[in-house]
Design a protein around this motif. Structure first.
Motif, PDB file in Angstrom:
ATOM      1  N   LEU A  24     -35.987 -20.639  15.115  1.00 55.95           N
ATOM      2  CA  LEU A  24     -36.527 -21.995  15.036  1.00 55.95           C
ATOM      3  C   LEU A  24     -35.359 -22.912  14.724  1.00 55.95           C
ATOM      4  N   THR A  25     -35.309 -24.043  15.397  1.00 54.11           N
ATOM      5  CA  THR A  25     -34.213 -24.978  15.195  1.00 54.11           C
ATOM      6  C   THR A  25     -34.759 -26.354  14.854  1.00 54.11           C
ATOM      7  N   THR A  26     -33.896 -27.179  14.327  1.00 47.94           N
ATOM      8  CA  THR A  26     -34.239 -28.575  14.089  1.00 47.94           C
ATOM      9  C   THR A  26     -33.291 -29.426  14.913  1.00 47.94           C
ATOM     10  N   CYS A  27     -33.792 -30.487  15.412  1.00 47.23           N
ATOM     11  CA  CYS A  27     -32.997 -31.432  16.190  1.00 47.23           C
ATOM     12  C   CYS A  27     -32.564 -32.549  15.249  1.00 47.23           C
ATOM     13  N   ASP A  28     -31.365 -33.082  15.449  1.00 49.54           N
ATOM     14  CA  ASP A  28     -30.892 -34.145  14.570  1.00 49.54           C
ATOM     15  C   ASP A  28     -31.014 -35.537  15.193  1.00 49.54           C
ATOM     16  N   CYS A  32     -36.828 -36.719  16.142  1.00 52.47           N
ATOM     17  CA  CYS A  32     -37.164 -35.430  15.520  1.00 52.47           C
ATOM     18  C   CYS A  32     -36.942 -35.454  14.009  1.00 52.47           C
ATOM     19  N   CYS A  33     -35.925 -36.157  13.549  1.00 53.00           N
ATOM     20  CA  CYS A  33     -35.700 -36.272  12.103  1.00 53.00           C
ATOM     21  C   CYS A  33     -36.881 -36.961  11.429  1.00 53.00           C
ATOM     22  N   ARG A  35     -39.905 -37.000  12.503  1.00 51.07           N
ATOM     23  CA  ARG A  35     -41.086 -36.140  12.643  1.00 51.07           C
ATOM     24  C   ARG A  35     -40.931 -34.844  11.861  1.00 51.07           C
ATOM     25  N   ASN A  36     -39.714 -34.546  11.375  1.00 47.28           N
ATOM     26  CA  ASN A  36     -39.422 -33.285  10.704  1.00 47.28           C
ATOM     27  C   ASN A  36     -39.829 -32.120  11.597  1.00 47.28           C
ATOM     28  N   ALA A  37     -39.493 -32.224  12.865  1.00 48.47           N
ATOM     29  CA  ALA A  37     -39.942 -31.275  13.877  1.00 48.47           C
ATOM     30  C   ALA A  37     -39.134 -29.983  13.861  1.00 48.47           C
ATOM     31  N   LEU A  38     -39.828 -28.870  13.995  1.00 47.24           N
ATOM     32  CA  LEU A  38     -39.209 -27.569  14.244  1.00 47.24           C
ATOM     33  C   LEU A  38     -39.452 -27.233  15.704  1.00 47.24           C
TER      34      LEU A  38
END
Length: 78
Positions: A24-28, A32-33, A35-38
């Motif tokens: 699982l990754t996070t986008c910067d 996405c930041c 939304r705190n999206a994974l």
């Protein structure tokens, strides 16, 4: 490998992916930041759009490289 299904909030856009969730990754990016999206990366061959192609809307910002899709009915990212 398992098949997982997902959708937007209203169900207009539905999809399936084949993955074992290896990473699982996070986008910067700014969206996405906020939304705190994974995210999980899957190859195109592991993704199937089951319904709602006509409801998808695309948003590109800044460099116009990343393509973000959301439901045009409820506004949620599937």
């Amino acid at each position: 490998m398992q098949t997982w299904q997902g959708s937007c909030h209203c169900g207009a856009v539905r999809f399936a992916i084949d993955t074992d969730f290896p990473e699982l990754t996070t986008c910067d990016c700014s969206i996405c930041c906020r939304r705190n999206a994974l995210m999980v990366k899957v190859h195109e061959s592991a993704f199937r759009l089951l319904a709602g192609a006509e409801s998808l809307r695309e948003y590109r910002f800044h460099t116009h490289t990343a393509r973000h899709y959301f439901c045009g009915v409820c506004g949620i990212y599937p």
